[in-house]
Write an enzyme that holds these catalytic residues in place. Structure first.
Site, mmCIF file in Angstrom:
data_model
loop_
_atom_site.group_PDB
_atom_site.id
_atom_site.type_symbol
_atom_site.label_atom_id
_atom_site.label_comp_id
_atom_site.label_asym_id
_atom_site.label_seq_id
_atom_site.Cartn_x
_atom_site.Cartn_y
_atom_site.Cartn_z
ATOM 1 N N ASP A 198 4.838 -6.856 -6.593
ATOM 2 C CA ASP A 198 3.577 -6.515 -7.251
ATOM 3 C C ASP A 198 3.449 -7.118 -8.656
ATOM 4 O O ASP A 198 2.348 -7.441 -9.094
ATOM 5 C CB ASP A 198 3.351 -4.994 -7.281
ATOM 6 C CG ASP A 198 4.570 -4.215 -7.748
ATOM 7 O OD1 ASP A 198 5.612 -4.840 -8.038
ATOM 8 O OD2 ASP A 198 4.497 -2.980 -7.811
ATOM 9 N N LYS A 246 11.722 4.170 -4.387
ATOM 10 C CA LYS A 246 10.469 4.925 -4.209
ATOM 11 C C LYS A 246 10.429 5.780 -2.947
ATOM 12 O O LYS A 246 9.396 5.913 -2.298
ATOM 13 C CB LYS A 246 9.267 3.976 -4.217
ATOM 14 C CG LYS A 246 9.155 3.118 -5.461
ATOM 15 C CD LYS A 246 7.936 2.221 -5.392
ATOM 16 C CE LYS A 246 8.248 0.853 -5.942
ATOM 17 N NZ LYS A 246 7.168 -0.085 -5.890
#
Length: 450
Positions: A192, A156
């Site tokens: 997450d 990311k």
């Protein structure tokens, strides 16, 4: 002469996954999950199935104030939750991570986080208190314990030096120690997907799978401890949460039979070519670019916009994934959002036929993504083989795309074994709330055995 519309539809057939292909994908993913869990095959497995060392889900008896830190992208959140008998109070604040810190040193990253933590605690009048903290860290982690996680690689857009191969909990603890003014105990690190599972399990006791369909894609699920050959923790507990890291599924070529020229181009222009292959076919970081590449191809073929594109259309990264959701939100026959998007891209000369073509491309790419995620979830449901499971889902693609939920419900229902009931549940604040709940469950257990 054949119409442009028909040729576009024909060209887009490569984005359609047949039932036979989906069953093959499920079979290959199942094999990869088994490899990831196996002692002798884990080292070479693509889908890593990391142990999370979390063996207990929330049971509603957690009490107290807990902090959570949620780092997973270009910004991070700090949260404080207060758990009472019939009471759940949560406050949070988002902090930006400047790009020079995303690509700087690990020390600078953790110092920045510790400073924001201190500011947050001051704002919420808990600066003097000793609080337990749960840490959501949404990058590939090899966990060696509930509070020890080794970063495998950055994703990311991050590339902080001195962190890969190191324990990120220690990095955070060192930054807190350098300040000398905070009294925090880190009670657990998770990603997450795990946070989403914990957060939904707090509300829905049947939740056994957590999935992220946002900037990236991943899944976590409850596995029987006896199937986790690498586990050397507390015996006697039947279950263990497994972080699959399924975004990497396909890195060894197992998905090549369904990849397209658009997938290959997105991959070769990414910062991590050859890595996270399934994620690049599903997630928000890449979906818009897949659409753009198809639109560029059809424009150059003379099938869209009279063969005349725009500078923006030909610019990499200019077609945002949110455009896909906006375009598909229009009712049939209405192209209001589509027209606005195309005008933003300098394509105000688009005809209604062009807009119909653009929408068809968006629908094909997002349907394929929904079906790939569905294949993954169905694989987990079939593997677990429990009569009723709730799947907690978080992430911008699932949250904002108008048809993703429906596409997934329909496809998973076709793919699960007879007799398995499932529900898809949108996680509210999964990764942050889940981190605080991991800290809360750890504290509850500590009190239990004290």
């Amino acid at each position: 002469m054949r119409q442009a519309r028909d040729i576009i539809r024909e060209e887009c057939e490569i984005l359609h996954l047949t039932d036979k292909q989906i069953r093959e994908i499920m079979s290959r993913l199942h094999n990869d999950l088994i490899k990831g869990l196996g002692k002798d095959t884990h080292a070479t497995s693509i889908v890593k199935c990391w142990l999370t060392y979390i063996q207990d889900l929330p049971n509603g008896k957690e009490r107290g104030k807990f902090l959570a830190l949620d780092l997973g992208g270009t910004n991070f959140r700090v949260l404080i939750i207060n758990l009472g008998e019939n009471h759940f109070d949560m406050q949070s604040k988002i902090y930006a991570i400047p790009s020079h810190i995303m690509t700087g040193t690990g020390v600078a990253l953790f110092d920045h986080i510790a400073e924001c933590l201190a500011n947050f605690m001051k704002e919420h009048n808990v600066y003097e208190e000793r609080l337990a903290l749960g840490f959501t860290f949404s990058f590939p982690l090899k966990q060696l314990g509930l509070t020890k996680g080794i970063l495998q690689r950055w994703t990311k857009g991050f590339s902080c030096s001195g962190v890969v191969g190191e324990d990120v909990v220690q990095g955070l603890k060192d930054a807190i120690a350098r300040r000398g003014d905070l009294s925090l105990s880190v009670m657990g690190i998770l990603n997450d997907a795990t946070g989403t599972l914990m957060s939904c399990a707090h509300k829905e006791p049947h939740c056994r799978i957590g999935v992220i369909i946002g900037t990236g894609s991943n899944a976590c699920y409850v596995e029987k401890t006896e199937n986790c050959e690498l586990f050397d923790g507390e015996p006697g507990k039947p279950d263990l949460l497994i972080n699959t890291e399924w975004g990497a599924f396909g890195d060894d070529g197992t998905l090549d039979f369904v990849r397209t020229e658009f997938d290959r181009e997105v991959d070769s222009n990414s910062i991590n070519p050859g890595k996270q292959i399934q994620e690049k076919m599903i997630s928000g970081m890449y979906m818009g670019e897949l659409v753009r590449l198809a639109l560029v191809k059809f424009t150059k073929m003379g099938l869209l916009f009279g063969g005349h594109g725009s500078d923006l259309l030909f610019q990499r990264g200019s077609f945002y994934t949110k455009y896909v959701s906006e375009i598909e939100s229009d009712k049939p026959g209405d192209f209001t959002s589509c027209m606005e998007v195309l005008e933003e891209l300098g394509l105000s000369h688009a005809t209604e036929a062009d807009m119909a073509g653009v929408r068809h491309v968006c629908e094909c790419i997002s349907r394929r993504a929904a079906h790939l995620v569905s294949a993954g979830i169905a694989t987990l449901l079939n593997k677990m083989n429990e009569p009723r499971v709730t799947v907690g889902i978080d992430g911008s693609v699932y949250r904002f795309h108008p048809h993703f939920h429906t596409l997934m419900c329909e496809k998973i229902a076709q793919l699960v074994r007879p007799g398995i009931q499932f529900d898809l549940m949108l996680s509210e604040d999964g990764s942050g709330r889940g981190a605080a709940l991991v800290a809360a469950v750890a504290c509850r257990q500590r009190l239990q055995f004290a």
